[in-house]
Design a protein around this motif. Structure first.
Motif, PDB file in Angstrom:
ATOM      1  N   PRO A  42      61.913  55.942  18.576  1.00  0.00           N
ATOM      2  CA  PRO A  42      60.968  55.549  19.788  1.00  0.00           C
ATOM      3  C   PRO A  42      61.354  54.278  20.603  1.00  0.00           C
ATOM      4  CG  PRO A  42      59.705  55.156  17.552  1.00  0.00           C
ATOM      5  CD  PRO A  42      61.203  55.523  17.410  1.00  0.00           C
ATOM      6  N   ARG A  43      62.195  53.375  20.124  1.00  0.00           N
ATOM      7  CA  ARG A  43      62.331  52.205  20.853  1.00  0.00           C
ATOM      8  C   ARG A  43      63.697  52.355  21.646  1.00  0.00           C
ATOM      9  NH1 ARG A  43      60.024  47.434  20.159  1.00  0.00           N
ATOM     10  NH2 ARG A  43      57.915  47.546  18.849  1.00  0.00           N
ATOM     11  N   ASN A  44      64.361  53.399  21.544  1.00  0.00           N
ATOM     12  CA  ASN A  44      65.770  53.727  21.911  1.00  0.00           C
ATOM     13  C   ASN A  44      65.613  53.620  23.509  1.00  0.00           C
ATOM     14  OD1 ASN A  44      68.127  55.273  23.276  1.00  0.00           O
ATOM     15  ND2 ASN A  44      68.855  54.833  20.928  1.00  0.00           N
ATOM     16  N   LEU A  45      66.006  52.614  24.374  1.00  0.00           N
ATOM     17  CA  LEU A  45      65.981  52.688  25.770  1.00  0.00           C
ATOM     18  C   LEU A  45      66.796  53.890  26.546  1.00  0.00           C
ATOM     19  CD1 LEU A  45      66.227  48.972  26.425  1.00  0.00           C
ATOM     20  CD2 LEU A  45      63.913  50.330  26.145  1.00  0.00           C
ATOM     21  N   ALA A  64      57.099  59.801  34.609  1.00  0.00           N
ATOM     22  CA  ALA A  64      58.204  59.019  34.861  1.00  0.00           C
ATOM     23  C   ALA A  64      57.790  57.838  34.904  1.00  0.00           C
ATOM     24  CB  ALA A  64      59.010  59.568  36.204  1.00  0.00           C
ATOM     25  N   ILE A  65      56.860  57.249  35.614  1.00  0.00           N
ATOM     26  CA  ILE A  65      56.334  56.032  35.847  1.00  0.00           C
ATOM     27  C   ILE A  65      56.089  55.276  34.353  1.00  0.00           C
ATOM     28  CG2 ILE A  65      54.700  54.135  36.729  1.00  0.00           C
ATOM     29  CD1 ILE A  65      54.709  55.968  39.204  1.00  0.00           C
ATOM     30  N   SER A  66      55.206  56.115  33.645  1.00  0.00           N
ATOM     31  CA  SER A  66      54.893  55.810  32.232  1.00  0.00           C
ATOM     32  C   SER A  66      56.310  55.138  31.418  1.00  0.00           C
ATOM     33  CB  SER A  66      54.124  56.918  31.632  1.00  0.00           C
ATOM     34  OG  SER A  66      53.860  56.604  30.335  1.00  0.00           O
ATOM     35  N   ASP A  67      57.024  56.377  31.526  1.00  0.00           N
ATOM     36  CA  ASP A  67      58.402  55.952  30.662  1.00  0.00           C
ATOM     37  C   ASP A  67      58.923  54.596  31.140  1.00  0.00           C
ATOM     38  OD1 ASP A  67      58.200  57.980  28.732  1.00  0.00           O
ATOM     39  OD2 ASP A  67      59.587  59.146  29.346  1.00  0.00           O
ATOM     40  N   TRP A  68      58.968  54.617  32.382  1.00  0.00           N
ATOM     41  CA  TRP A  68      59.869  53.480  33.043  1.00  0.00           C
ATOM     42  C   TRP A  68      59.295  52.033  32.610  1.00  0.00           C
ATOM     43  CZ3 TRP A  68      64.795  53.312  33.639  1.00  0.00           C
ATOM     44  CH2 TRP A  68      65.384  54.502  34.309  1.00  0.00           C
ATOM     45  N   TYR A  69      57.655  51.977  32.551  1.00  0.00           N
ATOM     46  CA  TYR A  69      57.115  50.892  32.136  1.00  0.00           C
ATOM     47  C   TYR A  69      57.261  50.794  30.577  1.00  0.00           C
ATOM     48  CZ  TYR A  69      54.073  49.555  36.083  1.00  0.00           C
ATOM     49  OH  TYR A  69      53.612  49.093  37.205  1.00  0.00           O
ATOM     50  N   ARG A  70      57.580  51.823  29.688  1.00  0.00           N
ATOM     51  CA  ARG A  70      57.854  51.771  28.127  1.00  0.00           C
ATOM     52  C   ARG A  70      59.100  50.984  28.167  1.00  0.00           C
ATOM     53  NH1 ARG A  70      57.081  56.729  24.677  1.00  0.00           N
ATOM     54  NH2 ARG A  70      58.090  55.414  23.297  1.00  0.00           N
ATOM     55  N   VAL A  71      60.086  51.218  29.020  1.00  0.00           N
ATOM     56  CA  VAL A  71      61.445  50.713  29.134  1.00  0.00           C
ATOM     57  C   VAL A  71      61.284  49.235  29.473  1.00  0.00           C
ATOM     58  CG1 VAL A  71      63.656  50.534  30.127  1.00  0.00           C
ATOM     59  CG2 VAL A  71      62.853  52.989  29.573  1.00  0.00           C
ATOM     60  N   HIS A  73      58.891  47.309  29.124  1.00  0.00           N
ATOM     61  CA  HIS A  73      58.044  46.574  28.063  1.00  0.00           C
ATOM     62  C   HIS A  73      58.935  46.346  27.024  1.00  0.00           C
ATOM     63  CE1 HIS A  73      54.820  45.687  30.816  1.00  0.00           C
ATOM     64  NE2 HIS A  73      54.360  46.980  30.914  1.00  0.00           N
ATOM     65  N   SER A  74      59.832  47.432  26.644  1.00  0.00           N
ATOM     66  CA  SER A  74      60.735  47.211  25.503  1.00  0.00           C
ATOM     67  C   SER A  74      61.954  46.446  25.628  1.00  0.00           C
ATOM     68  CB  SER A  74      61.476  48.420  25.049  1.00  0.00           C
ATOM     69  OG  SER A  74      60.220  49.526  24.887  1.00  0.00           O
ATOM     70  N   VAL A  75      62.211  45.963  26.900  1.00  0.00           N
ATOM     71  CA  VAL A  75      63.093  44.707  26.960  1.00  0.00           C
ATOM     72  C   VAL A  75      62.803  43.416  26.664  1.00  0.00           C
ATOM     73  CG1 VAL A  75      64.632  43.888  28.734  1.00  0.00           C
ATOM     74  CG2 VAL A  75      64.238  46.100  28.985  1.00  0.00           C
ATOM     75  N   PRO A  76      63.539  42.850  25.695  1.00  0.00           N
ATOM     76  CA  PRO A  76      63.081  41.393  25.460  1.00  0.00           C
ATOM     77  C   PRO A  76      63.210  40.349  26.489  1.00  0.00           C
ATOM     78  CG  PRO A  76      65.097  42.077  24.395  1.00  0.00           C
ATOM     79  CD  PRO A  76      64.807  43.361  25.142  1.00  0.00           C
ATOM     80  N   GLY A  77      62.328  39.705  26.379  1.00  0.00           N
ATOM     81  CA  GLY A  77      62.258  38.469  27.217  1.00  0.00           C
ATOM     82  C   GLY A  77      61.834  38.871  28.761  1.00  0.00           C
ATOM     83  N   LYS A  78      62.057  37.835  29.636  1.00  0.00           N
ATOM     84  CA  LYS A  78      61.709  38.278  31.191  1.00  0.00           C
ATOM     85  C   LYS A  78      62.767  37.587  31.999  1.00  0.00           C
ATOM     86  CE  LYS A  78      56.571  37.239  30.466  1.00  0.00           C
ATOM     87  NZ  LYS A  78      56.204  38.549  30.508  1.00  0.00           N
ATOM     88  N   GLU A  84      68.588  46.671  32.412  1.00  0.00           N
ATOM     89  CA  GLU A  84      67.470  47.630  32.122  1.00  0.00           C
ATOM     90  C   GLU A  84      66.120  47.230  32.925  1.00  0.00           C
ATOM     91  OE1 GLU A  84      69.342  46.693  29.637  1.00  0.00           O
ATOM     92  OE2 GLU A  84      70.602  48.517  28.930  1.00  0.00           O
ATOM     93  N   ARG A  85      65.859  45.929  32.780  1.00  0.00           N
ATOM     94  CA  ARG A  85      64.635  45.350  33.282  1.00  0.00           C
ATOM     95  C   ARG A  85      64.487  45.557  34.858  1.00  0.00           C
ATOM     96  NH1 ARG A  85      61.916  42.704  30.711  1.00  0.00           N
ATOM     97  NH2 ARG A  85      60.174  41.367  31.488  1.00  0.00           N
ATOM     98  N   HIS A  86      65.937  45.314  35.513  1.00  0.00           N
ATOM     99  CA  HIS A  86      65.834  45.439  36.880  1.00  0.00           C
ATOM    100  C   HIS A  86      65.926  46.841  37.351  1.00  0.00           C
ATOM    101  CE1 HIS A  86      66.873  44.835  40.751  1.00  0.00           C
ATOM    102  NE2 HIS A  86      67.934  45.817  40.725  1.00  0.00           N
ATOM    103  N   GLU A  87      66.668  47.851  36.631  1.00  0.00           N
ATOM    104  CA  GLU A  87      66.560  49.083  36.786  1.00  0.00           C
ATOM    105  C   GLU A  87      65.095  49.663  36.740  1.00  0.00           C
ATOM    106  OE1 GLU A  87      68.636  53.419  35.232  1.00  0.00           O
ATOM    107  OE2 GLU A  87      68.721  51.584  34.106  1.00  0.00           O
TER     108      GLU A  87
END
Length: 140
Positions: A42-45, A64-71, A73-78, A84-87
């Motif tokens: 479940p944590r595989n981006l 789609a938006i829900s999955d992108w939000y999961r991505v 929030h799964s990326v460490p840090g800010k 991945e965060r930018h995408e």
């Protein structure tokens, strides 16, 4: 024929088959395979992003938006430099624009992001979303 790809049932092979299904416009089958892959990892981006892209192809904006939000929030840090965060931010902004005619949903979110960014301390993620939305609307 497709079953030979998942001779060994693993998240990696399910995702591999999902990608092949997606490339052949078999989006329902692709989603089923991504579901299996994600249920195992479940944590595989990569799997989340793949499923989000299939949802986009089906014009299923909310999922789609829900999955992108999961991505996101799964990326460490800010870190704004994280690819991945930018995408994820870019995809979410684009989907919000497409999900409602004329960007109504995106403009509504922009007001919320602005308010969150102006608070003390500021919500840095809201700032990243605002920048991307302003680029999207060419407000520069």
């Amino acid at each position: 024929m497709w079953a030979s790809i998942i001779h060994h049932r693993s998240a990696k092979n399910y995702a591999r088959l999902a990608k092949i299904f997606s490339e052949h416009d078999k989006t329902n089958e692709a989603l089923a395979m991504y579901e299996k892959a994600i249920s195992e990892k479940p944590r595989n981006l990569t799997y989340l992003k793949g499923r989000a892209l299939v949802y986009e192809r089906q014009n299923r904006w909310t999922e789609a938006i829900s999955d992108w939000y999961r991505v996101l929030h799964s990326v460490p840090g800010k870190d704004s430099e994280n690819r991945e965060r930018h995408e994820a931010i870019k995809r979410i902004v684009g989907l919000l624009y497409r999900s409602r005619r004329g960007g109504f949903s995106l403009r509504h979110r922009m007001r919320r992001w602005r308010d969150a960014f102006l608070k003390r301390p500021p919500d840095i993620n809201a700032g990243f979303f605002l920048v991307e939305a302003n680029i999207h609307f060419r407000f520069y």
